[in-house]
Design an enzyme around this catalytic site. Structure first.
Site, PDB file in Angstrom:
ATOM      1  N   GLY A  59       0.802  -1.216   0.000  1.00 33.23           N
ATOM      2  CA  GLY A  59       0.000   0.000   0.000  1.00 33.23           C
ATOM      3  C   GLY A  59       0.835   1.265   0.000  1.00 33.23           C
ATOM      4  O   GLY A  59       0.294   2.363  -0.029  1.00 33.23           O
ATOM      5  N   CYS A  60       2.150   1.106   0.034  1.00 30.75           N
ATOM      6  CA  CYS A  60       3.032   2.270   0.011  1.00 30.75           C
ATOM      7  C   CYS A  60       3.523   2.509  -1.411  1.00 30.75           C
ATOM      8  O   CYS A  60       3.815   1.572  -2.149  1.00 30.75           O
ATOM      9  CB  CYS A  60       4.235   2.047   0.921  1.00 30.75           C
ATOM     10  SG  CYS A  60       3.815   1.948   2.664  1.00 30.75           S
ATOM     11  N   GLN A  61       3.617   3.770  -1.783  1.00 27.26           N
ATOM     12  CA  GLN A  61       4.109   4.155  -3.096  1.00 27.26           C
ATOM     13  C   GLN A  61       5.583   3.768  -3.230  1.00 27.26           C
ATOM     14  O   GLN A  61       6.016   3.318  -4.284  1.00 27.26           O
ATOM     15  CB  GLN A  61       3.932   5.656  -3.273  1.00 27.26           C
ATOM     16  CG  GLN A  61       4.408   6.206  -4.583  1.00 27.26           C
ATOM     17  CD  GLN A  61       4.170   7.704  -4.691  1.00 27.26           C
ATOM     18  OE1 GLN A  61       3.677   8.342  -3.778  1.00 27.26           O
ATOM     19  NE2 GLN A  61       4.529   8.273  -5.812  1.00 27.26           N
ATOM     20  N   SER A  62       6.343   3.939  -2.168  1.00 24.30           N
ATOM     21  CA  SER A  62       7.754   3.577  -2.130  1.00 24.30           C
ATOM     22  C   SER A  62       7.886   2.235  -1.430  1.00 24.30           C
ATOM     23  O   SER A  62       6.943   1.750  -0.822  1.00 24.30           O
ATOM     24  CB  SER A  62       8.540   4.634  -1.349  1.00 24.30           C
ATOM     25  OG  SER A  62       8.327   5.903  -1.894  1.00 24.30           O
TER      26      SER A  62
END
Length: 146
Positions: A59-62
């Protein structure tokens, strides 16, 4: 960051109150972002061996890795990210949750903390979702340990 900015006591168990006070010191969000990035630079290095698929936060972009262990009834958090600002956001989260009991973690008003920082208003929606995913991972671990 200006020369008169407060020192970063992260190595000395910085607290969520310290973060709120320190960010309140700055007038601009550009300076606040620099402070948050500096928090991330102060985090202990997560060994490369812990950069595993099971520690990756979805769920994290990075890319974000989180190792959560329990010691003496308290959750110990070790984290890393491939993005400077995200690593700084991890520092903000750790100030609230690291070395706390599962009950303390579950009782902590993380939404109120983020509101006091005005943080979610100044992050992109994808960064905000990533921040929520990090918090959810920690709260799940606390719930399991409680």
């Amino acid at each position: 960051m200006s020369d008169s900015a407060p020192a970063n006591p992260f190595g000395e168990a910085i607290t969520s109150d310290d973060i709120v006070d320190s960010l309140g010191f700055f007038d601009s969000w550009e300076d606040r972002y620099r402070y948050i990035i500096d928090l991330g630079r102060e985090l202990p290095v997560l060994p490369e061996a812990l950069h595993t698929e099971d520690r990756l936060v979805r769920g994290c972009q990075s890319q974000v890795w989180m190792d959560i262990t329990e010691k003496d009834g308290r959750l110990q958090l070790a984290v890393d990210s491939d993005a400077f600002i995200v690593k700084g956001l991890l520092g903000v989260v750790l100030a609230a949750y690291n070395n706390r009991t599962p009950e303390e973690i579950l009782a902590f008003d993380i939404d109120g903390y983020f509101e006091a920082l005005e943080l979610l208003r100044h992050l992109s929606p994808t960064r905000g979702n990533g921040l929520r995913a990090m918090v959810a991972r920690i709260r799940e671990a606390a719930d399991s340990a409680a």
